[in-house]
Design a protein around this motif. Structure first.
Motif, PDB file in Angstrom:
ATOM      1  N   ALA A 257       0.842  -1.194   0.000  1.00  0.00           N
ATOM      2  CA  ALA A 257       0.000   0.000   0.000  1.00  0.00           C
ATOM      3  C   ALA A 257       0.874   1.239   0.000  1.00  0.00           C
ATOM      4  O   ALA A 257       2.026   1.212   0.463  1.00  0.00           O
ATOM      5  CB  ALA A 257      -0.919   0.013   1.221  1.00  0.00           C
TER       6      ALA A 257
ATOM      7  N   LEU B  45       0.983   5.233   1.272  1.00  0.00           N
ATOM      8  CA  LEU B  45       0.382   6.194   2.196  1.00  0.00           C
ATOM      9  C   LEU B  45       1.144   7.503   2.135  1.00  0.00           C
ATOM     10  O   LEU B  45       2.358   7.522   1.942  1.00  0.00           O
ATOM     11  CB  LEU B  45       0.404   5.677   3.635  1.00  0.00           C
TER      12      LEU B  45
ATOM     13  N   ASP C 234      -2.390   8.571   5.567  1.00  0.00           N
ATOM     14  CA  ASP C 234      -3.542   8.521   4.673  1.00  0.00           C
ATOM     15  C   ASP C 234      -3.220   7.676   3.447  1.00  0.00           C
ATOM     16  O   ASP C 234      -2.236   7.942   2.742  1.00  0.00           O
ATOM     17  CB  ASP C 234      -3.941   9.932   4.208  1.00  0.00           C
ATOM     18  N   LEU C 235      -4.034   6.666   3.195  1.00  0.00           N
ATOM     19  CA  LEU C 235      -3.890   5.890   1.971  1.00  0.00           C
ATOM     20  C   LEU C 235      -4.210   6.767   0.777  1.00  0.00           C
ATOM     21  O   LEU C 235      -5.177   7.537   0.801  1.00  0.00           O
ATOM     22  CB  LEU C 235      -4.847   4.692   2.001  1.00  0.00           C
TER      23      LEU C 235
ATOM     24  N   ALA D 290      -6.610   2.664  -3.831  1.00  0.00           N
ATOM     25  CA  ALA D 290      -6.348   1.297  -4.275  1.00  0.00           C
ATOM     26  C   ALA D 290      -5.608   1.303  -5.604  1.00  0.00           C
ATOM     27  O   ALA D 290      -5.829   2.165  -6.454  1.00  0.00           O
ATOM     28  CB  ALA D 290      -7.658   0.525  -4.404  1.00  0.00           C
ATOM     29  N   THR D 291      -4.738   0.309  -5.773  1.00  0.00           N
ATOM     30  CA  THR D 291      -3.951   0.178  -7.000  1.00  0.00           C
ATOM     31  C   THR D 291      -4.349  -1.096  -7.741  1.00  0.00           C
ATOM     32  O   THR D 291      -4.967  -1.995  -7.178  1.00  0.00           O
ATOM     33  CB  THR D 291      -2.447   0.141  -6.697  1.00  0.00           C
TER      34      THR D 291
ATOM     35  N   TYR E 260       5.765   3.466   0.993  1.00  0.00           N
ATOM     36  CA  TYR E 260       5.325   2.138   0.572  1.00  0.00           C
ATOM     37  C   TYR E 260       5.373   1.219   1.785  1.00  0.00           C
ATOM     38  O   TYR E 260       6.389   1.167   2.499  1.00  0.00           O
ATOM     39  CB  TYR E 260       6.234   1.588  -0.529  1.00  0.00           C
TER      40      TYR E 260
ATOM     41  N   ALA F 139      -3.671  -1.141   9.100  1.00  0.00           N
ATOM     42  CA  ALA F 139      -4.292  -0.031   8.373  1.00  0.00           C
ATOM     43  C   ALA F 139      -5.767  -0.320   8.214  1.00  0.00           C
ATOM     44  O   ALA F 139      -6.172  -1.100   7.366  1.00  0.00           O
ATOM     45  CB  ALA F 139      -3.637   0.145   7.019  1.00  0.00           C
TER      46      ALA F 139
ATOM     47  N   GLY G 167      -8.940   1.326   7.130  1.00  0.00           N
ATOM     48  CA  GLY G 167      -9.329   2.544   6.437  1.00  0.00           C
ATOM     49  C   GLY G 167     -10.822   2.735   6.346  1.00  0.00           C
ATOM     50  O   GLY G 167     -11.606   1.803   6.441  1.00  0.00           O
TER      51      GLY G 167
ATOM     52  N   THR H 123      -8.751   7.484   1.353  1.00  0.00           N
ATOM     53  CA  THR H 123      -8.969   6.621   2.500  1.00  0.00           C
ATOM     54  C   THR H 123      -8.088   7.067   3.648  1.00  0.00           C
ATOM     55  O   THR H 123      -6.918   7.342   3.479  1.00  0.00           O
ATOM     56  CB  THR H 123      -8.639   5.174   2.125  1.00  0.00           C
ATOM     57  N   GLU H 124      -8.668   7.108   4.832  1.00  0.00           N
ATOM     58  CA  GLU H 124      -7.914   7.533   6.007  1.00  0.00           C
ATOM     59  C   GLU H 124      -7.455   6.311   6.785  1.00  0.00           C
ATOM     60  O   GLU H 124      -8.203   5.360   6.981  1.00  0.00           O
ATOM     61  CB  GLU H 124      -8.789   8.401   6.917  1.00  0.00           C
ATOM     62  N   VAL H 125      -6.217   6.328   7.230  1.00  0.00           N
ATOM     63  CA  VAL H 125      -5.687   5.252   8.045  1.00  0.00           C
ATOM     64  C   VAL H 125      -5.852   5.608   9.505  1.00  0.00           C
ATOM     65  O   VAL H 125      -5.418   6.658   9.954  1.00  0.00           O
ATOM     66  CB  VAL H 125      -4.192   5.012   7.736  1.00  0.00           C
TER      67      VAL H 125
END
Length: 234
Positions: free
Chosen positions: A27, A29, A48-49, A52-53, A142, A214, A216, A224-226
């Motif tokens: 992920a 962030l 904070d994320l 998505a990948t 990362y 994480a 989220g 997206t918040e972690v």
């Protein structure tokens, strides 16, 4: 009796090899921060994320070297190497679309439509021809998996700057993927430090240690918040 040649290893594999695999896409962030608990030795992460990948990411941390050119010396010499430049780059294949990521890719401004020039219900993204201090991200991290530890490997790019622009190819029966490209920048307060502004946290091979959790959630359609990490009580 084995000869000395037969004693030489035929593979790099050892009993510890399965503990040292890097798994899965991980992920990304932004603004990852470790806050130590003032009452003890523990602490928690926050960040904070960016989203998505799909298709993973590419991480490149590269030094460019130079050998001094000396008359009469026709091969590279030990001790003659110097680092000419260093580059840190993250390339991220995003499948999650947010106004903040589009703003970031284009170095643009964004505001919520008030219904005057454009309908309500939209974030209005407009490009500009200047770089602002807010375009630099404090850090981009990362977070990935190493098999031998419950703690992740974390690669932190400091002062990440988006350089890739925005390109995507809309197609039927396929989600749109766009690439975000970030490069590391040295701090303006520390420009004389020519080292690559990247920090790598490599986990110790231990069992039963607390990991990076994480959890989220979405907030008003934004990134997206972690949530702060909860300590593992196992």
């Amino acid at each position: 009796m084995p000869t000395e040649y037969e004693k030489l290893p035929k593979t790099g594999y050892t009993k510890d090899t399965p503990k040292r695999f890097q798994l899965n896409a991980g992920a990304l962030l932004e603004n990852l921060t470790w806050v130590k608990d003032l009452e003890g030795a523990s602490g928690k992460w926050s960040g904070d994320l960016i989203g998505a990948t799909s298709g993973g990411s590419s991480i490149s941390l590269v030094n460019t070297f130079r050998q001094a050119e000396i008359d009469g010396v026709f091969t590279a010499v030990v001790g003659g190497d110097s680092i000419e430049s260093s580059e840190g780059k993250f390339e991220v294949n995003m499948i999650e679309w947010t106004a903040n990521n589009l703003k970031r890719a284009l170095l643009a401004d964004v505001k919520t439509s008030d219904g005057t020039e454009y309908p309500e219900g939209y974030e209005v993204i407009t490009t500009r021809r200047e770089v602002k201090s807010t375009d630099y991200i404090e850090n981009l991290a990362y977070v990935g998996t190493i098999t031998g530890s419950n703690n992740p490997i974390i690669i932190i790019m400091h002062h990440a700057f988006p350089t890739g622009g925005l390109e995507f190819e809309p197609k039927d029966k396929q989600e749109g993927i766009y690439k975000l490209v970030f490069e590391a920048r040295a701090s303006a307060d520390n420009a004389n430090d020519t080292s690559l502004p990247v920090t790598i946290l490599f986990p110790n091979a231990t069992d039963g240690v607390s990991g990076f959790a994480a959890q989220g959630k979405k907030i008003d359609g934004g990134p997206t918040e972690v949530q702060p990490v909860k300590e593992d009580t196992k």
